[in-house]
Design a protein around this motif. Sequence first.
Motif, PDB file in Angstrom:
ATOM      1  N   GLY A  60    -116.710  35.739-112.801  1.00  0.00           N
ATOM      2  CA  GLY A  60    -117.304  34.987-113.896  1.00  0.00           C
ATOM      3  C   GLY A  60    -117.345  33.510-113.617  1.00  0.00           C
ATOM      4  N   PRO A  61    -117.465  32.672-114.647  1.00  0.00           N
ATOM      5  CA  PRO A  61    -117.502  31.219-114.447  1.00  0.00           C
ATOM      6  C   PRO A  61    -116.255  30.726-113.729  1.00  0.00           C
ATOM      7  CG  PRO A  61    -118.152  31.796-116.684  1.00  0.00           C
ATOM      8  CD  PRO A  61    -117.637  33.052-116.058  1.00  0.00           C
ATOM      9  N   ASN A  62    -116.350  29.523-113.168  1.00  0.00           N
ATOM     10  CA  ASN A  62    -115.282  28.965-112.341  1.00  0.00           C
ATOM     11  C   ASN A  62    -114.105  28.540-113.212  1.00  0.00           C
ATOM     12  OD1 ASN A  62    -113.703  27.725-110.438  1.00  0.00           O
ATOM     13  ND2 ASN A  62    -115.231  26.231-109.791  1.00  0.00           N
ATOM     14  N   GLN A  63    -113.299  29.506-113.595  1.00  0.00           N
ATOM     15  CA  GLN A  63    -112.189  29.248-114.507  1.00  0.00           C
ATOM     16  C   GLN A  63    -111.119  28.366-113.879  1.00  0.00           C
ATOM     17  OE1 GLN A  63    -110.593  32.861-116.146  1.00  0.00           O
ATOM     18  NE2 GLN A  63    -109.003  31.817-117.328  1.00  0.00           N
ATOM     19  N   SER A  64    -110.928  28.467-112.575  1.00  0.00           N
ATOM     20  CA  SER A  64    -109.892  27.677-111.900  1.00  0.00           C
ATOM     21  C   SER A  64    -110.336  26.248-111.609  1.00  0.00           C
ATOM     22  CB  SER A  64    -109.501  28.347-110.585  1.00  0.00           C
ATOM     23  OG  SER A  64    -110.569  28.294-109.661  1.00  0.00           O
ATOM     24  N   GLN A  65    -111.636  25.944-111.788  1.00  0.00           N
ATOM     25  CA  GLN A  65    -112.197  24.612-111.552  1.00  0.00           C
ATOM     26  C   GLN A  65    -111.987  24.163-110.102  1.00  0.00           C
ATOM     27  OE1 GLN A  65    -111.059  21.753-114.557  1.00  0.00           O
ATOM     28  NE2 GLN A  65    -111.080  23.272-116.190  1.00  0.00           N
ATOM     29  N   SER A  66    -112.052  25.100-109.173  1.00  0.00           N
ATOM     30  CA  SER A  66    -111.773  24.812-107.764  1.00  0.00           C
ATOM     31  C   SER A  66    -113.053  24.647-106.963  1.00  0.00           C
ATOM     32  CB  SER A  66    -110.936  25.938-107.157  1.00  0.00           C
ATOM     33  OG  SER A  66    -109.695  26.050-107.820  1.00  0.00           O
ATOM     34  N   ILE A  67    -112.903  23.968-105.826  1.00  0.00           N
ATOM     35  CA  ILE A  67    -114.001  23.758-104.881  1.00  0.00           C
ATOM     36  C   ILE A  67    -113.523  24.239-103.517  1.00  0.00           C
ATOM     37  CG2 ILE A  67    -115.463  22.044-103.741  1.00  0.00           C
ATOM     38  CD1 ILE A  67    -115.033  20.241-106.220  1.00  0.00           C
ATOM     39  N   LEU A  68    -114.239  25.176-102.913  1.00  0.00           N
ATOM     40  CA  LEU A  68    -113.884  25.659-101.589  1.00  0.00           C
ATOM     41  C   LEU A  68    -114.482  24.731-100.540  1.00  0.00           C
ATOM     42  CD1 LEU A  68    -112.585  27.915 -99.853  1.00  0.00           C
ATOM     43  CD2 LEU A  68    -114.832  29.031 -99.847  1.00  0.00           C
ATOM     44  N   VAL A  69    -113.644  24.251 -99.623  1.00  0.00           N
ATOM     45  CA  VAL A  69    -114.081  23.378 -98.540  1.00  0.00           C
ATOM     46  C   VAL A  69    -113.749  24.072 -97.219  1.00  0.00           C
ATOM     47  CG1 VAL A  69    -113.921  21.093 -97.496  1.00  0.00           C
ATOM     48  CG2 VAL A  69    -113.582  21.356 -99.966  1.00  0.00           C
ATOM     49  N   VAL A  70    -114.762  24.322 -96.410  1.00  0.00           N
ATOM     50  CA  VAL A  70    -114.587  24.995 -95.123  1.00  0.00           C
ATOM     51  C   VAL A  70    -114.870  23.974 -94.026  1.00  0.00           C
ATOM     52  CG1 VAL A  70    -115.259  26.949 -93.672  1.00  0.00           C
ATOM     53  CG2 VAL A  70    -115.370  27.151 -96.167  1.00  0.00           C
ATOM     54  N   VAL A  71    -113.861  23.662 -93.214  1.00  0.00           N
ATOM     55  CA  VAL A  71    -114.016  22.644 -92.180  1.00  0.00           C
ATOM     56  C   VAL A  71    -113.663  23.233 -90.815  1.00  0.00           C
ATOM     57  CG1 VAL A  71    -113.590  20.697 -93.727  1.00  0.00           C
ATOM     58  CG2 VAL A  71    -111.670  21.796 -92.569  1.00  0.00           C
ATOM     59  N   GLY A  72    -114.285  22.681 -89.788  1.00  0.00           N
ATOM     60  CA  GLY A  72    -114.004  23.118 -88.428  1.00  0.00           C
ATOM     61  C   GLY A  72    -115.140  22.735 -87.503  1.00  0.00           C
ATOM     62  N   ALA A  73    -114.924  22.920 -86.225  1.00  0.00           N
ATOM     63  CA  ALA A  73    -115.926  22.558 -85.227  1.00  0.00           C
ATOM     64  C   ALA A  73    -117.186  23.396 -85.389  1.00  0.00           C
ATOM     65  CB  ALA A  73    -115.344  22.736 -83.819  1.00  0.00           C
ATOM     66  N   SER A  74    -118.286  22.866 -84.912  1.00  0.00           N
ATOM     67  CA  SER A  74    -119.546  23.595 -84.986  1.00  0.00           C
ATOM     68  C   SER A  74    -119.486  24.822 -84.090  1.00  0.00           C
ATOM     69  CB  SER A  74    -120.706  22.688 -84.566  1.00  0.00           C
ATOM     70  OG  SER A  74    -120.505  22.209 -83.245  1.00  0.00           O
ATOM     71  N   GLY A  75    -120.185  25.864 -84.498  1.00  0.00           N
ATOM     72  CA  GLY A  75    -120.230  27.078 -83.704  1.00  0.00           C
ATOM     73  C   GLY A  75    -119.067  28.015 -83.903  1.00  0.00           C
ATOM     74  N   THR A  76    -118.195  27.732 -84.886  1.00  0.00           N
ATOM     75  CA  THR A  76    -117.016  28.581 -85.095  1.00  0.00           C
ATOM     76  C   THR A  76    -117.233  29.662 -86.146  1.00  0.00           C
ATOM     77  OG1 THR A  76    -116.178  26.865 -86.600  1.00  0.00           O
ATOM     78  CG2 THR A  76    -115.348  26.849 -84.341  1.00  0.00           C
ATOM     79  N   GLY A  77    -118.355  29.627 -86.866  1.00  0.00           N
ATOM     80  CA  GLY A  77    -118.647  30.686 -87.833  1.00  0.00           C
ATOM     81  C   GLY A  77    -118.632  30.255 -89.283  1.00  0.00           C
ATOM     82  N   LYS A  78    -118.506  28.959 -89.554  1.00  0.00           N
ATOM     83  CA  LYS A  78    -118.466  28.484 -90.938  1.00  0.00           C
ATOM     84  C   LYS A  78    -119.748  28.860 -91.689  1.00  0.00           C
ATOM     85  CE  LYS A  78    -118.141  24.132 -90.070  1.00  0.00           C
ATOM     86  NZ  LYS A  78    -118.439  24.225 -88.617  1.00  0.00           N
ATOM     87  N   GLY A  79    -120.896  28.595 -91.064  1.00  0.00           N
ATOM     88  CA  GLY A  79    -122.170  28.880 -91.724  1.00  0.00           C
ATOM     89  C   GLY A  79    -122.361  30.355 -91.985  1.00  0.00           C
ATOM     90  N   THR A  80    -121.907  31.198 -91.067  1.00  0.00           N
ATOM     91  CA  THR A  80    -122.009  32.653 -91.262  1.00  0.00           C
ATOM     92  C   THR A  80    -121.189  33.087 -92.462  1.00  0.00           C
ATOM     93  OG1 THR A  80    -122.382  33.029 -88.904  1.00  0.00           O
ATOM     94  CG2 THR A  80    -121.589  34.893 -90.202  1.00  0.00           C
ATOM     95  N   LEU A  81    -119.978  32.562 -92.578  1.00  0.00           N
ATOM     96  CA  LEU A  81    -119.132  32.898 -93.717  1.00  0.00           C
ATOM     97  C   LEU A  81    -119.786  32.486 -95.026  1.00  0.00           C
ATOM     98  CD1 LEU A  81    -116.534  33.783 -95.108  1.00  0.00           C
ATOM     99  CD2 LEU A  81    -115.573  31.521 -94.580  1.00  0.00           C
ATOM    100  N   VAL A  82    -120.270  31.253 -95.090  1.00  0.00           N
ATOM    101  CA  VAL A  82    -120.887  30.768 -96.330  1.00  0.00           C
ATOM    102  C   VAL A  82    -122.148  31.571 -96.648  1.00  0.00           C
ATOM    103  CG1 VAL A  82    -121.991  28.790 -97.430  1.00  0.00           C
ATOM    104  CG2 VAL A  82    -119.914  28.462 -96.081  1.00  0.00           C
ATOM    105  N   ASN A  83    -122.906  31.929 -95.624  1.00  0.00           N
ATOM    106  CA  ASN A  83    -124.095  32.756 -95.814  1.00  0.00           C
ATOM    107  C   ASN A  83    -123.733  34.076 -96.489  1.00  0.00           C
ATOM    108  OD1 ASN A  83    -126.322  34.564 -95.337  1.00  0.00           O
ATOM    109  ND2 ASN A  83    -127.031  33.207 -93.713  1.00  0.00           N
ATOM    110  N   LEU A  84    -122.662  34.705 -96.038  1.00  0.00           N
ATOM    111  CA  LEU A  84    -122.251  35.986 -96.619  1.00  0.00           C
ATOM    112  C   LEU A  84    -121.691  35.814 -98.030  1.00  0.00           C
ATOM    113  CD1 LEU A  84    -120.661  37.506 -93.411  1.00  0.00           C
ATOM    114  CD2 LEU A  84    -122.704  38.348 -94.581  1.00  0.00           C
ATOM    115  N   LEU A  85    -120.948  34.738 -98.263  1.00  0.00           N
ATOM    116  CA  LEU A  85    -120.460  34.473 -99.616  1.00  0.00           C
ATOM    117  C   LEU A  85    -121.622  34.275-100.583  1.00  0.00           C
ATOM    118  CD1 LEU A  85    -117.499  32.026 -98.839  1.00  0.00           C
ATOM    119  CD2 LEU A  85    -117.331  34.422 -99.546  1.00  0.00           C
TER     120      LEU A  85
END
Length: 290
Positions: A60-85
């Motif tokens: 449901g709505p963002n009850q925890s009021q949190s922001i997910l931040v994914v950091v790391g070097a390019s080419g490690t899979g961050k974009g793939t993870l966010v795409n699936l989310l």
Amino acid sequence: VNPQPPSLSQRDQSVHFEHSLAVDYHADARSPRFEQFLTDALSVDDVRLVQKWAGSLLAGPNQSQSILVVVGASGTGKGTLVNLLTRLVGLELTAELRAEQLAERFEMSAFIGKRLLVASEIAPDLLNLKGIGRLKALVGQDCMEAELKRANQRTQFKGDFHVVLYGNQLNPQPWSAYLDAFRRRLLIVKYAKPRPSTIIPNLADRLWLEEGSGILTWAVEGVRCYRADLLKSGHFVLTNEQHQRVNRIIPPAHNTTDTDTALPTKQLISETNILWRWFNTFLVWLKRLA
């Protein structure tokens, strides 16, 4: 705390989501390749945190009021993870978040009717950008207004969005009362492991096509874990390392204690005594001259 597993109902426009996913839910579906993709790049604790955050998307709505931040070097899979989310919500309910444009006149209108906001390739100094206070409002349950282009009108909406930001790094900031609200909202997941030796093109498409139902089942389990955290603390329960990552970006407020104040006081007394001894020596020298 062990909340009951969530139950899935038929599509109902009176609830949080008005769109259905293209994959079916099967309680026994599995996603071994997807889970291996996560464990190859993230620590066990970060995999668990991502799963709980994925569960919050479905809860449901963002009850925890949190922001997910994914950091790391390019080419490690961050974009793939966010795409699936993103696919767990649906592209129809996702909007691009341009953090550097949040202060612009019509920028907020793009969020009307959306549930997930995604910012890619975030600037390292993201928290210093003009208008970044609106990012807090977008997850803080605030009542907000957006001005619509070519309509000469405003529309109201509630800031209960889910937000995910990803990029190479986020720079540390000195503590301030203004930024402290971000310190308690950030969930930082770090891609610290080496990038894979072989890059698979369109990996997100392949994983969703082959294991979409299993990824959905994985996220539904995340709903249970997320709700357990809310019952326990009202927020995501983080490990010490995950807390330290946030504190390295925005350190906690300095609490003045008796021990903290003792050192300056002793130092002042010592310096005063030195000056007094020097003054007495000077007086003795003057008397001898006389």
